[in-house]
Design an enzyme around this catalytic site. Structure first.
Site, mmCIF file in Angstrom:
data_model
loop_
_atom_site.group_PDB
_atom_site.id
_atom_site.type_symbol
_atom_site.label_atom_id
_atom_site.label_comp_id
_atom_site.label_asym_id
_atom_site.label_seq_id
_atom_site.Cartn_x
_atom_site.Cartn_y
_atom_site.Cartn_z
ATOM 1 N N THR A 46 0.836 -1.211 0.000
ATOM 2 C CA THR A 46 0.000 0.000 0.000
ATOM 3 C C THR A 46 0.869 1.260 0.000
ATOM 4 O OG1 THR A 46 -0.157 -0.066 2.421
ATOM 5 C CG2 THR A 46 -1.965 -1.070 1.200
ATOM 6 N N ASP A 88 9.080 -8.213 2.252
ATOM 7 C CA ASP A 88 7.816 -8.469 2.946
ATOM 8 C C ASP A 88 8.138 -8.990 4.343
ATOM 9 O OD1 ASP A 88 5.344 -9.729 3.798
ATOM 10 O OD2 ASP A 88 4.698 -9.551 1.698
ATOM 11 N N ILE A 89 7.529 -8.401 5.374
ATOM 12 C CA ILE A 89 7.845 -8.848 6.746
ATOM 13 C C ILE A 89 7.356 -10.269 7.025
ATOM 14 C CG2 ILE A 89 8.080 -6.569 7.844
ATOM 15 C CD1 ILE A 89 5.190 -6.910 8.906
ATOM 16 N N TYR A 124 -8.222 -6.684 12.889
ATOM 17 C CA TYR A 124 -7.073 -5.758 12.906
ATOM 18 C C TYR A 124 -6.717 -5.348 14.338
ATOM 19 C CZ TYR A 124 -4.909 -1.080 12.418
ATOM 20 O OH TYR A 124 -4.107 0.024 12.541
ATOM 21 N N GLY A 131 -20.923 -2.384 12.796
ATOM 22 C CA GLY A 131 -19.692 -2.639 13.543
ATOM 23 C C GLY A 131 -18.851 -1.403 13.793
HETATM 24 N N1 LIG Z 1 -3.534 5.787 9.777
HETATM 25 C C1 LIG Z 1 -3.931 5.781 11.036
HETATM 26 O O1 LIG Z 1 -4.738 6.619 11.458
HETATM 27 C C2 LIG Z 1 -3.392 4.737 12.001
HETATM 28 C C3 LIG Z 1 -3.977 4.634 13.275
HETATM 29 C C4 LIG Z 1 -3.483 3.690 14.183
HETATM 30 C C5 LIG Z 1 -2.395 2.897 13.831
HETATM 31 N N2 LIG Z 1 -1.860 3.002 12.581
HETATM 32 C C6 LIG Z 1 -0.713 2.132 12.256
HETATM 33 O O2 LIG Z 1 0.304 2.922 11.669
HETATM 34 C C7 LIG Z 1 1.044 2.144 10.744
HETATM 35 C C8 LIG Z 1 1.135 2.856 9.407
HETATM 36 O O3 LIG Z 1 -0.182 3.014 8.866
HETATM 37 P P1 LIG Z 1 -0.491 3.978 7.635
HETATM 38 O O4 LIG Z 1 -1.807 4.594 7.883
HETATM 39 O O5 LIG Z 1 0.680 4.842 7.349
HETATM 40 O O6 LIG Z 1 -0.711 2.900 6.480
HETATM 41 P P2 LIG Z 1 0.041 2.667 5.090
HETATM 42 O O7 LIG Z 1 -0.679 1.554 4.416
HETATM 43 O O8 LIG Z 1 0.215 3.940 4.349
HETATM 44 O O9 LIG Z 1 1.465 2.158 5.570
HETATM 45 C C9 LIG Z 1 1.751 0.792 5.827
HETATM 46 C C10 LIG Z 1 3.019 0.447 5.072
HETATM 47 O O10 LIG Z 1 3.380 -0.905 5.387
HETATM 48 C C11 LIG Z 1 3.695 -1.575 4.182
HETATM 49 N N3 LIG Z 1 3.395 -2.994 4.380
HETATM 50 C C12 LIG Z 1 2.168 -3.558 4.554
HETATM 51 N N4 LIG Z 1 2.286 -4.881 4.694
HETATM 52 C C13 LIG Z 1 3.613 -5.153 4.624
HETATM 53 C C14 LIG Z 1 4.372 -6.347 4.665
HETATM 54 N N5 LIG Z 1 3.771 -7.539 4.819
HETATM 55 N N6 LIG Z 1 5.716 -6.269 4.546
HETATM 56 C C15 LIG Z 1 6.335 -5.078 4.377
HETATM 57 N N7 LIG Z 1 5.668 -3.914 4.310
HETATM 58 C C16 LIG Z 1 4.329 -3.956 4.431
HETATM 59 C C17 LIG Z 1 2.829 -0.944 3.113
HETATM 60 O O11 LIG Z 1 3.329 -1.118 1.810
HETATM 61 C C18 LIG Z 1 2.832 0.516 3.552
HETATM 62 O O12 LIG Z 1 3.911 1.218 2.966
HETATM 63 C C19 LIG Z 1 0.358 0.781 10.699
HETATM 64 O O13 LIG Z 1 1.036 -0.089 11.587
HETATM 65 C C20 LIG Z 1 -1.033 1.060 11.238
HETATM 66 O O14 LIG Z 1 -1.597 -0.088 11.845
HETATM 67 C C21 LIG Z 1 -2.340 3.896 11.671
#
Ligand SMILES: NC(=O)c1ccc[n+]([C@@H]2O[C@H](COP(=O)([O-])OP(=O)(O)OC[C@H]3O[C@@H](n4cnc5c(N)ncnc54)[C@H](O)[C@@H]3O)[C@@H](O)[C@H]2O)c1
Length: 314
Positions: free
Chosen positions: A35, A51-52, A142, A268
């Site tokens: 993403t 990929d993690i 999640y 939900g």
């Molecule tokens: N956006 C929010 O309001 C929010 C709120 C609470 C927590 N979070 C947490 O913050 C973090 C970042 O979220 P975000 O909103 O920037 O989302 P995002 O999707 O923009 O960022 C997530 C990133 O992780 C990468 N990714 C996903 N799966 C992966 C994998 N298997 N291996 C390697 N890379 C992988 C994606 O390519 C992406 O670049 C996440 O852990 C999310 O749970 C976000």
């Protein structure tokens, strides 16, 4: 310091990587670009497309870059997707995180900052604002997967003295934000308004969320480099903002005069949540600095600039 930022091609962690670089740290980004976008990765950061879920690949990166700190943001962060495909959610968020933690332990990484969610681990809160003492009661896969990792971190601390800090984020918004994330409504409304269309609000629009501008959460990560060992902290403003208010503010920025469309509520969905960040204030010395209206204006300006650039290149 040498810092490995997982998920650093995504919305929040790319800003965190920028923030670390601005503080003089050496940064590498690990991301599978599922993403995230390659162009979000700061130019000065080394990039590993990994990929993690692939334990060996993660281990190769940690062994090659030898970070002092891992700042772990990579995750499947789409609540709806987590319900449609909980196995994929668990593989990414639980197994993937265990791969990162165990590799950090194996290679003597000094600390791991883990990003959890304050919006999805508590369920529908019994009191507001929600502190860390509130019972954990996730209402989506999640929320379960993000919270589970907190237990693994504590286990590694107990067994091996592993150092970690958990930041439970609120609804983070700002430039580069993903419409599918927890504050996706802002990106969605901005996109629709920029096209001159009418946004749709699900339910009565009085749902409350804790919206925090991305530069404030970047600061929390910078502070966590030096403080908060073994701690789990909410990051939040302590105030709830309704979807109706967001619409009103964005409509004003867009000079849009029509009322929003309303549709039946989504099943939900939590009605009201906002977070008490008193722990983060006392442990990290953190609090929000950017007012909601200022953050919305910056986000709006960014969305508008992106749209203009896209139209000009079409
Ligand atoms: N956006 C929010 O309001 C929010 C709120 C609470 C927590 N979070 C947490 O913050 C973090 C970042 O979220 P975000 O909103 O920037 O989302 P995002 O999707 O923009 O960022 C997530 C990133 O992780 C990468 N990714 C996903 N799966 C992966 C994998 N298997 N291996 C390697 N890379 C992988 C994606 O390519 C992406 O670049 C996440 O852990 C999310 O749970 C976000």
């Amino acid at each position: 310091m040498r810092i490995l930022v997982t998920g650093g091609a995504g919305f929040i962690a790319s800003h965190v990587a920028d923030g670390f670089i601005a503080e003089g740290h050496e940064v590498a980004v690990l991301d599978n670009l599922s993403t995230g976008f390659r162009e979000n990765v700061p130019e000065m950061a080394v990039f590993f497309e990994v990929d993690i879920r692939d334990a060996q690949a993660v281990d190769r990166v940690v062994s090659a870059f030898r970070p002092d700190v891992i700042d772990h943001h990579a995750a499947q962060m789409d609540v709806r997707k987590s319900l449609l495909d909980p196995v994929f959610d668990a593989q990414s968020n639980i197994v993937g995180s265990i791969n990162v933690i165990s590799s950090a332990h194996k290679h003597g990484v000094k600390k791991l900052i883990y990003i959890s969610t304050g919006g999805a681990v508590y369920g529908e809160p019994s009191n507001l604002p929600v502190s860390e003492q509130h019972p954990i009661h996730p209402e989506c896969a999640y929320g379960i997967s993000k919270h589970t990792v907190e237990h693994y971190l504590e286990l590694y601390r107990l067994l091996y003295g592993f150092r970690y800090t958990v930041l439970r984020y609120p609804n983070v918004f700002g430039p580069r934000q993903n419409p599918h994330g927890e504050a996706g409504v802002i990106a969605i409304f901005a996109g629709v308004l920029l096209e001159g269309r009418t946004p749709t609000i699900y339910g009565d629009g009085e749902q409350l969320r804790d919206y925090v501008y991305v530069s404030d959460v970047v600061r929390a990560n910078i502070l966590a480099l030096e403080a908060g060992d073994g701690e789990i902290m909410n990051i939040g403003s302590g105030a709830g903002t309704s979807v109706n208010t967001l619409f009103k503010e964005l409509a004003q920025l867009a000079d849009f005069r029509d009322p929003a469309n309303y549709a039946p509520p989504r099943t939900g969905e939590i009605q009201a949540i906002y977070l008490d960040a008193a722990r983060a204030a006392s442990i990290l010395g953190w609090k929000t600095e950017v007012r909601l209206a200022d953050g919305l204006r910056k986000t709006w300006d960014w969305c508008r600039a992106v749209r203009e650039k896209t139209l000009a290149s079409a």
